[in-house]
Design a protein around this motif. Structure first.
Motif, PDB file in Angstrom:
ATOM      1  N   ARG A  41       0.847  -1.207   0.000  1.00  0.00           N
ATOM      2  CA  ARG A  41       0.000   0.000   0.000  1.00  0.00           C
ATOM      3  C   ARG A  41       0.883   1.259   0.000  1.00  0.00           C
ATOM      4  O   ARG A  41       0.604   2.230  -0.696  1.00  0.00           O
ATOM      5  CB  ARG A  41      -0.925   0.009   1.230  1.00  0.00           C
ATOM      6  N   ASP A  42       1.940   1.240   0.799  1.00  0.00           N
ATOM      7  CA  ASP A  42       2.893   2.371   0.832  1.00  0.00           C
ATOM      8  C   ASP A  42       3.524   2.569  -0.546  1.00  0.00           C
ATOM      9  O   ASP A  42       3.666   3.694  -1.020  1.00  0.00           O
ATOM     10  CB  ASP A  42       4.025   2.108   1.835  1.00  0.00           C
ATOM     11  N   TRP A  55      -4.329  -1.171  -7.865  1.00  0.00           N
ATOM     12  CA  TRP A  55      -4.482  -2.059  -6.702  1.00  0.00           C
ATOM     13  C   TRP A  55      -5.503  -3.136  -7.018  1.00  0.00           C
ATOM     14  O   TRP A  55      -6.589  -2.857  -7.528  1.00  0.00           O
ATOM     15  CB  TRP A  55      -4.933  -1.258  -5.470  1.00  0.00           C
ATOM     16  N   HIS A 112       2.307   1.689  -3.375  1.00  0.00           N
ATOM     17  CA  HIS A 112       1.283   2.187  -4.300  1.00  0.00           C
ATOM     18  C   HIS A 112       1.122   3.706  -4.139  1.00  0.00           C
ATOM     19  O   HIS A 112       1.024   4.444  -5.127  1.00  0.00           O
ATOM     20  CB  HIS A 112      -0.042   1.469  -4.027  1.00  0.00           C
ATOM     21  N   ALA A 113       1.119   4.168  -2.873  1.00  0.00           N
ATOM     22  CA  ALA A 113       0.977   5.611  -2.622  1.00  0.00           C
ATOM     23  C   ALA A 113       2.170   6.369  -3.208  1.00  0.00           C
ATOM     24  O   ALA A 113       2.009   7.436  -3.816  1.00  0.00           O
ATOM     25  CB  ALA A 113       0.863   5.856  -1.120  1.00  0.00           C
ATOM     26  N   LEU A 114       3.378   5.820  -3.019  1.00  0.00           N
ATOM     27  CA  LEU A 114       4.575   6.469  -3.568  1.00  0.00           C
ATOM     28  C   LEU A 114       4.508   6.499  -5.094  1.00  0.00           C
ATOM     29  O   LEU A 114       4.816   7.521  -5.723  1.00  0.00           O
ATOM     30  CB  LEU A 114       5.828   5.706  -3.090  1.00  0.00           C
ATOM     31  N   SER A 148       1.859   6.536  -6.924  1.00  0.00           N
ATOM     32  CA  SER A 148       0.838   7.517  -7.330  1.00  0.00           C
ATOM     33  C   SER A 148       1.397   8.928  -7.229  1.00  0.00           C
ATOM     34  O   SER A 148       1.184   9.761  -8.117  1.00  0.00           O
ATOM     35  CB  SER A 148      -0.411   7.381  -6.456  1.00  0.00           C
ATOM     36  N   ARG A 149       2.130   9.207  -6.116  1.00  0.00           N
ATOM     37  CA  ARG A 149       2.728  10.551  -5.964  1.00  0.00           C
ATOM     38  C   ARG A 149       3.702  10.847  -7.097  1.00  0.00           C
ATOM     39  O   ARG A 149       3.881  11.995  -7.483  1.00  0.00           O
ATOM     40  CB  ARG A 149       3.454  10.667  -4.624  1.00  0.00           C
TER      41      ARG A 149
END
Ligand code: GLY
Length: 392
Positions: free
Chosen positions: A115-116, A130, A118-120, A122-123
């Motif tokens: 999840r981390d 996902w 994925h967030a990175l 996306s940023r």
């Protein structure tokens, strides 16, 4: 040892190291009309004989490596054209497979990690999707029932590094690169300028420019001044090869990877049925022993992801050395010693960075300028003056 004889004709460019980075540098230099030589006892060998060949700019993204990401993406974008040109130049298929990657999680910790990531991603504006565990298994039915979610990255592909190395070697030969099948023993320096090398058999090879592209060995060449010697160290990776029998359907359609109890494991399926399982990451100096523990951990983790692998023949176990650098990024371009350039320190991304490295080195060898995309990777960032400029 003093040289016993000299080679007849100095080259414009002499590349030390015949792994994929040295070969692509020599090929691109020769294409631009530079008289190019390469010294390596076994050109086409090196870490590419072990590597799985993931082109994983998105799934191998790490915190703090956003600058490197830019170079990785630039190289990934060039791959289709690079492969087409190399295939044409060599008459060989380098085994590029545009199959995408699925990164999966087996437990709550792994899922939090993904999840981390994925967030990175996306940023950083990267495309990844996902998926639930069920969606992962719909894509890859042989995944373990326990898979709890994953990231689908359709832009992370693969190439077979052994076939890539063979194609680059042929392309070099066809482009007129002179191959010296021996070790470079020592860099020769005259009046603060690199002038060539002396080889293990005592031959002096002169050159206008020398490119040190010797992978994990790049920090060990005699004759290189201490403040110019690249800070490259060996990082061992053990890799296994399994074989899906020809009469059976493929086990996987795309690269599958995960972090299992903190260790990375990946399974890279080739079109010919080979399934490459990697890789350990060990700081053990020059050790390339395949260990029972390394094989056990890779098989254990790969089996947790894809239980069906235990039925496959284990065809090869091998260890290679990644050329690690202090910031995990390559060292590209001129050094503080005139005439000496570097193309080394590619660490986990040597295969991915092959196209852009060839282009960057060709550009700097023909114009004297590092292209903008490569400036953050100048070897001078580790030089004595760069270090003394750091704030206290
Ligand atoms: N890039 C894969 C590895 O270094 O293991």
């Amino acid at each position: 040892m003093s040289p016993t004889h000299s080679s007849t004709r100095p080259s414009d460019v002499l590349v030390i190291g015949g792994g994929i980075i040295g070969l692509v540098t020599a090929w691109r230099a020769a294409q631009r009309g530079l008289a190019t030589a390469l010294v390596d006892p076994e050109p086409g060998g090196g870490a590419a004989q072990v590597a799985a060949g993931m082109l994983a700019a998105v799934t191998e993204l790490h915190y703090g490596e956003e600058t490197l990401l830019g170079l990785n993406l630039a190289s990934a974008r060039r791959y289709p054209e690079f492969v087409a040109e190399l295939t044409e130049a060599s008459g060989r298929d380098p085994g590029h497979r545009q199959c995408g990657t699925l990164a999966v999680a087996l437990d709550a910790d792994d899922r939090a990690h993904l999840r981390d990531l994925h967030a990175l991603q996306s940023r950083c504006g990267l495309a990844s999707q996902w998926l639930t565990g069920r969606e992962c298994r719909r894509l890859e039915p042989m995944l373990a029932p326990g898979v709890r979610g994953g990231l689908r990255v359709d832009g992370d592909h693969q190439i077979d590094p052994r076939r890539l190395a063979a194609a680059l070697l042929t392309a070099c030969e066809r482009a007129g690169v002179r191959l010296h099948r021996t070790w470079a023993q020592r860099l020769t320096v005259d009046r603060d300028r690199a002038t060539g090398v002396v080889t293990a058999d005592g031959t002096a090879l002169g050159a206008g420019r020398v490119v040190l592209a010797a992978g994990s060995l790049s920090g060990r060449l005699e004759g290189v001044p201490a403040d110019v010697l690249p800070p490259v160290r060996p990082v061992k990776g053990q890799v296994l090869r399994l074989a899906v029998p020809r009469d059976r359907p493929p086990l996987l359609n795309r690269t599958v990877r995960a972090v299992v109890r903190g260790s990375h494991v990946y399974l890279v399926p080739r079109e010919n049925g080979e399934l490459v399982v990697g890789a350990t990451s060990e700081e053990l100096g020059w050790d390339t022993t395949v260990t029972a523990g390394g094989v056990y951990e890779l098989l254990r983790d790969a089996h947790e992801l894809v239980p069906g692998i235990t039925e496959l023949p284990l065809t090869e176990t091998r260890a290679g050395l990644r050329p690690g650098s202090p910031d995990n990024a390559p060292l590209l371009g001129p050094t503080a010693l005139e005439g000496l350039l570097l193309a080394t320190g590619h660490f986990r991304n040597g295969v991915l960075l092959t196209p852009v490295t060839g282009d960057v080195l060709a550009h700097v060898l023909t114009t004297g300028e590092l292209p903008a995309e490569a400036r953050p990777f100048s070897p001078r960032r580790f030089g004595a003056s760069a270090l003394s400029e750091q704030p206290a």
